[in-house]
Design an enzyme around this catalytic site. Structure first.
Site, PDB file in Angstrom:
ATOM      1  CG  ASN A   1     -52.041  -4.464 -12.912  1.00  0.00           C
ATOM      2  OD1 ASN A   1     -51.975  -5.268 -11.978  1.00  0.00           O
ATOM      3  ND2 ASN A   1     -53.174  -4.161 -13.525  1.00  0.00           N
TER       4      ASN A   1
ATOM      5  N   PRO B   1     -46.355   2.961 -16.517  1.00  0.00           N
ATOM      6  CG  PRO B   1     -45.927   5.092 -15.709  1.00  0.00           C
ATOM      7  CD  PRO B   1     -47.041   4.148 -16.021  1.00  0.00           C
ATOM      8  CD  GLU B   2     -45.745  -3.003 -15.490  1.00  0.00           C
ATOM      9  OE1 GLU B   2     -45.107  -3.886 -14.906  1.00  0.00           O
ATOM     10  OE2 GLU B   2     -46.864  -3.168 -15.964  1.00  0.00           O
TER      11      GLU B   2
END
Ligand SMILES: [Zn+2]
Length: 277
Positions: free
Chosen positions: A165, A2-3
């Site tokens: 990331n 999840p971003e």
């Protein structure tokens, strides 16, 4: 993983429940019962999600690496084990389940505004605020610690919210920037272009389908992320991976073409400093 884009997509999906009354609720928070309360808003702030009830309290979740929110019709089968549910919110027509989230908290509006994580968040690249102002503030905050390696700084949600990331490695590759060089080695226009590109790709990925950071049809979804040992699409050097920062987050990069992209340090100019961290 999840971003920021994931969380904004989750919020958009869960908004079908806004205006509806909770008919069933369970969570890992002892003695919390939300039956009879009305869902009044669903909000993503960076990688954090707030589901507001009666506009005065919010269920706060952070998904970290493994968490997810699913939206089901009430009688549909779940796609993850019931034992993994951390919060379940049902209305007459929908059922939202949060799986594996390590952070589930019940907060008053005051607590949201004073929360150690939420209150410290940097400007959200997908947030509702003026786009230029968002970039200005993010740039100032990145400048607050010029010795910080760029790959660590853009992942720090207190400086700029939303990039995770995957985006870190991908954006730095696209802009030919060295993840291990300090922020102070880059000029404002380089950092601003990096942030603008980050916002652009986060926005592009708000639709359906897997996250992509390259748009050439038929190719892979990423340039370097999770591709150590494969050849750089630009210069054929093997892609490398190094762990970076206190949390040892994986950084994928081309050791050749990301070495040359560093700009000259700013000269003869007053450095804009952000608030102390
Ligand atoms: Zn390369």
């Amino acid at each position: 993983m999840p971003e920021g884009d994931t969380l904004h997509k989750v919020a958009a999906r869960l908004r079908v429940m806004v205006g509806q009354t909770v008919t069933r609720f369970q969570s890992v928070i002892p003695d919390l019962d939300l039956v009879g309360r009305t869902i009044t808003a669903v909000e993503a702030r960076g990688k954090n999600l707030l589901i507001w009830f009666d506009a005065d309290h919010a269920l706060y979740t952070h998904l970290r690496m493994a968490g997810s929110w699913h939206l089901y019709r009430p009688d549909a089968p779940w796609r993850k084990p019931t034992t993994a549910a951390r919060a379940v919110i049902a209305t007459e027509s929908w059922l939202a389940v949060c799986f594996y989230a390590p952070v589930v908290e019940w907060l008053s509006a005051w607590e949201v505004e004073h929360h150690p994580v939420l209150a410290a968040l940097g400007p959200d690249l997908l947030g509702p605020d003026d786009a230029e102002q968002t970039l200005d503030v993010a740039l100032q905050r990145l400048r607050a610690d010029p010795r910080r390696p760029l790959g660590e700084a853009i992942l720090d949600q207190r400086l700029v919210a939303g990039l995770g990331n995957v985006y870190k490695s991908e954006l730095l590759f696209m802009e030919r920037l060295d993840p291990f060089k300090p922020v102070g080695d880059y000029d404002d226009s380089t950092l601003r272009r990096l942030l603008e590109n980050g916002r652009k790709w986060l926005r592009r990925n708000l639709g359906d389908g897997p996250r992509k950071t390259r748009w050439d049809a038929g190719r892979a979804n990423t340039w370097v992320y999770n591709r150590s040992g494969e050849l750089c699409p630009r210069c054929n050097t093997p892609i490398a991976m190094r762990r970076q920062g206190a949390l040892g987050r994986t950084t994928y990069y081309c050791p050749r073409c990301q070495q040359s992209g560093a700009a000259e340090p700013p000269r003869g100019r007053v450095m804009v400093r952000g608030p102390a961290r």
